[in-house]
Design a protein around this motif. Structure first.
Motif, mmCIF file in Angstrom:
data_model
loop_
_atom_site.group_PDB
_atom_site.id
_atom_site.type_symbol
_atom_site.label_atom_id
_atom_site.label_comp_id
_atom_site.label_asym_id
_atom_site.label_seq_id
_atom_site.Cartn_x
_atom_site.Cartn_y
_atom_site.Cartn_z
ATOM 1 N N MET A 1 80.672 84.019 279.997
ATOM 2 C CA MET A 1 80.845 83.982 281.423
ATOM 3 C C MET A 1 80.623 85.357 282.030
ATOM 4 S SD MET A 1 84.034 82.590 283.668
ATOM 5 C CE MET A 1 85.290 83.683 283.095
ATOM 6 N N PHE A 2 81.144 86.439 281.448
ATOM 7 C CA PHE A 2 80.983 87.767 282.016
ATOM 8 C C PHE A 2 79.634 88.360 281.631
ATOM 9 C CE2 PHE A 2 85.070 88.110 283.752
ATOM 10 C CZ PHE A 2 85.968 87.547 282.876
ATOM 11 N N ASP A 3 79.036 89.061 282.564
ATOM 12 C CA ASP A 3 77.828 89.816 282.282
ATOM 13 C C ASP A 3 78.195 91.218 281.813
ATOM 14 O OD1 ASP A 3 74.800 90.051 282.596
ATOM 15 O OD2 ASP A 3 75.549 91.781 283.724
ATOM 16 N N HIS A 4 79.158 91.841 282.508
ATOM 17 C CA HIS A 4 79.639 93.151 282.104
ATOM 18 C C HIS A 4 81.007 93.398 282.734
ATOM 19 C CE1 HIS A 4 77.483 93.926 285.894
ATOM 20 N NE2 HIS A 4 78.383 94.875 286.086
ATOM 21 N N ILE A 5 81.691 94.395 282.205
ATOM 22 C CA ILE A 5 82.997 94.791 282.725
ATOM 23 C C ILE A 5 83.033 96.310 282.745
ATOM 24 C CG2 ILE A 5 84.090 94.711 280.443
ATOM 25 C CD1 ILE A 5 86.642 93.717 281.891
ATOM 26 N N GLY A 6 83.746 96.865 283.708
ATOM 27 C CA GLY A 6 83.889 98.308 283.805
ATOM 28 C C GLY A 6 85.303 98.679 284.156
ATOM 29 N N PHE A 7 85.726 99.835 283.678
ATOM 30 C CA PHE A 7 87.051 100.335 284.010
ATOM 31 C C PHE A 7 87.092 101.840 283.821
ATOM 32 C CE2 PHE A 7 87.114 98.674 279.683
ATOM 33 C CZ PHE A 7 87.596 99.742 278.947
ATOM 34 N N GLY A 8 88.089 102.453 284.450
ATOM 35 C CA GLY A 8 88.261 103.892 284.375
ATOM 36 C C GLY A 8 88.951 104.322 283.105
ATOM 37 N N ALA A 9 88.708 105.570 282.758
ATOM 38 C CA ALA A 9 89.328 106.190 281.585
ATOM 39 C C ALA A 9 89.965 107.506 282.022
ATOM 40 C CB ALA A 9 88.277 106.440 280.513
ATOM 41 N N SER A 10 91.135 107.801 281.494
ATOM 42 C CA SER A 10 91.798 109.043 281.858
ATOM 43 C C SER A 10 91.108 110.249 281.222
ATOM 44 C CB SER A 10 93.276 109.002 281.475
ATOM 45 O OG SER A 10 93.417 108.882 280.070
ATOM 46 N N ASP A 11 90.397 110.027 280.124
ATOM 47 C CA ASP A 11 89.626 111.070 279.442
ATOM 48 C C ASP A 11 88.320 110.421 278.979
ATOM 49 O OD1 ASP A 11 88.485 112.887 277.643
ATOM 50 O OD2 ASP A 11 90.407 113.471 276.780
ATOM 51 N N LEU A 12 87.299 110.486 279.823
ATOM 52 C CA LEU A 12 86.049 109.788 279.539
ATOM 53 C C LEU A 12 85.421 110.203 278.213
ATOM 54 C CD1 LEU A 12 83.920 107.730 280.329
ATOM 55 C CD2 LEU A 12 82.819 109.502 281.718
ATOM 56 N N PRO A 13 85.317 111.493 277.892
ATOM 57 C CA PRO A 13 84.726 111.837 276.592
ATOM 58 C C PRO A 13 85.492 111.243 275.406
ATOM 59 C CG PRO A 13 84.730 113.763 278.014
ATOM 60 C CD PRO A 13 85.549 112.699 278.706
ATOM 61 N N ALA A 14 86.822 111.229 275.473
ATOM 62 C CA ALA A 14 87.616 110.660 274.380
ATOM 63 C C ALA A 14 87.416 109.148 274.297
ATOM 64 C CB ALA A 14 89.097 110.988 274.569
ATOM 65 N N SER A 15 87.398 108.471 275.447
ATOM 66 C CA SER A 15 87.190 107.024 275.440
ATOM 67 C C SER A 15 85.794 106.670 274.943
ATOM 68 C CB SER A 15 87.408 106.438 276.839
ATOM 69 O OG SER A 15 88.776 106.437 277.156
ATOM 70 N N LYS A 16 84.795 107.417 275.404
ATOM 71 C CA LYS A 16 83.430 107.184 274.929
ATOM 72 C C LYS A 16 83.364 107.340 273.416
ATOM 73 C CE LYS A 16 78.844 109.231 274.919
ATOM 74 N NZ LYS A 16 78.038 110.392 275.345
ATOM 75 N N SER A 17 83.924 108.415 272.905
ATOM 76 C CA SER A 17 83.902 108.666 271.462
ATOM 77 C C SER A 17 84.585 107.538 270.693
ATOM 78 C CB SER A 17 84.582 110.001 271.166
ATOM 79 O OG SER A 17 84.638 110.240 269.782
ATOM 80 N N PHE A 18 85.753 107.098 271.172
ATOM 81 C CA PHE A 18 86.480 106.018 270.509
ATOM 82 C C PHE A 18 85.651 104.731 270.476
ATOM 83 C CE2 PHE A 18 88.983 102.153 270.843
ATOM 84 C CZ PHE A 18 89.686 102.195 269.646
ATOM 85 N N PHE A 19 85.177 104.292 271.639
ATOM 86 C CA PHE A 19 84.463 103.021 271.691
ATOM 87 C C PHE A 19 83.141 103.073 270.924
ATOM 88 C CE2 PHE A 19 87.379 102.082 275.241
ATOM 89 C CZ PHE A 19 87.778 100.818 274.856
ATOM 90 N N VAL A 20 82.428 104.188 270.999
ATOM 91 C CA VAL A 20 81.171 104.310 270.247
ATOM 92 C C VAL A 20 81.436 104.180 268.748
ATOM 93 C CG1 VAL A 20 79.353 105.942 269.588
ATOM 94 C CG2 VAL A 20 79.882 105.575 271.999
ATOM 95 N N GLN A 21 82.442 104.882 268.259
ATOM 96 C CA GLN A 21 82.744 104.836 266.821
ATOM 97 C C GLN A 21 83.316 103.477 266.413
ATOM 98 O OE1 GLN A 21 84.999 108.196 265.413
ATOM 99 N NE2 GLN A 21 85.320 107.304 263.403
ATOM 100 N N ALA A 22 84.263 102.966 267.189
ATOM 101 C CA ALA A 22 84.921 101.705 266.830
ATOM 102 C C ALA A 22 83.975 100.515 266.869
ATOM 103 C CB ALA A 22 86.120 101.454 267.751
ATOM 104 N N LEU A 23 83.039 100.510 267.816
ATOM 105 C CA LEU A 23 82.162 99.356 268.000
ATOM 106 C C LEU A 23 80.830 99.482 267.272
ATOM 107 C CD1 LEU A 23 82.867 98.638 271.771
ATOM 108 C CD2 LEU A 23 83.923 97.587 269.758
#
Length: 120
Positions: A1-23
């Motif tokens: 049903m969803f095409d995409h989702i977006g949300f804010g991060a309190s520390d964008l570089p840390a969130s990017k690093s986490f999601f890139v590695q985890a996924l």
């Protein structure tokens, strides 16, 4: 049903690093990036958008499809290595359905991040 989702991060570089590695075990990576934030997804299609936000985000539950149980296991190990906290190791969750195999990790900003395989 969803095409995409977006949300804010309190520390964008840390969130990017986490999601890139985890996924990464699920084939997800950075597909777009700019002043507006970072778009992660499968090659050519951003599905998860992250942007810097000064307000603390409300924790979300984000479930990502895995094509095999081995990939759920790989996600779990990668997410822990990326700094995530265990919130349920890989295994069957028969209270959802007989083949629901998932793992859960708490990531940046308290998000409950899951990988799930619905195949036997």
């Amino acid at each position: 049903m969803f095409d995409h989702i977006g949300f804010g991060a309190s520390d964008l570089p840390a969130s990017k690093s986490f999601f890139v590695q985890a996924l990464a075990p699920l084939g997800v990576g950075v597909v777009m990036e700019g002043d507006y934030g970072v778009g992660l997804g499968l090659p050519g299609k951003p599905s998860l958008w992250l942007h810097q936000d000064d307000l603390p985000p409300t924790p979300l539950h984000l479930a990502f499809t895995a094509s095999s149980r081995a990939l759920v296991d790989a996600f779990y190990q990668a997410a822990l290595a990326a700094g995530g906290q265990d919130n349920g190791p890989p295994g069957l969750r028969p209270h959802y359905h007989a083949n629901y195999y998932a793992a859960f990790v708490i990531g940046p900003d308290g998000h409950n991040v899951e990988a799930v395989c619905h195949l036997p």
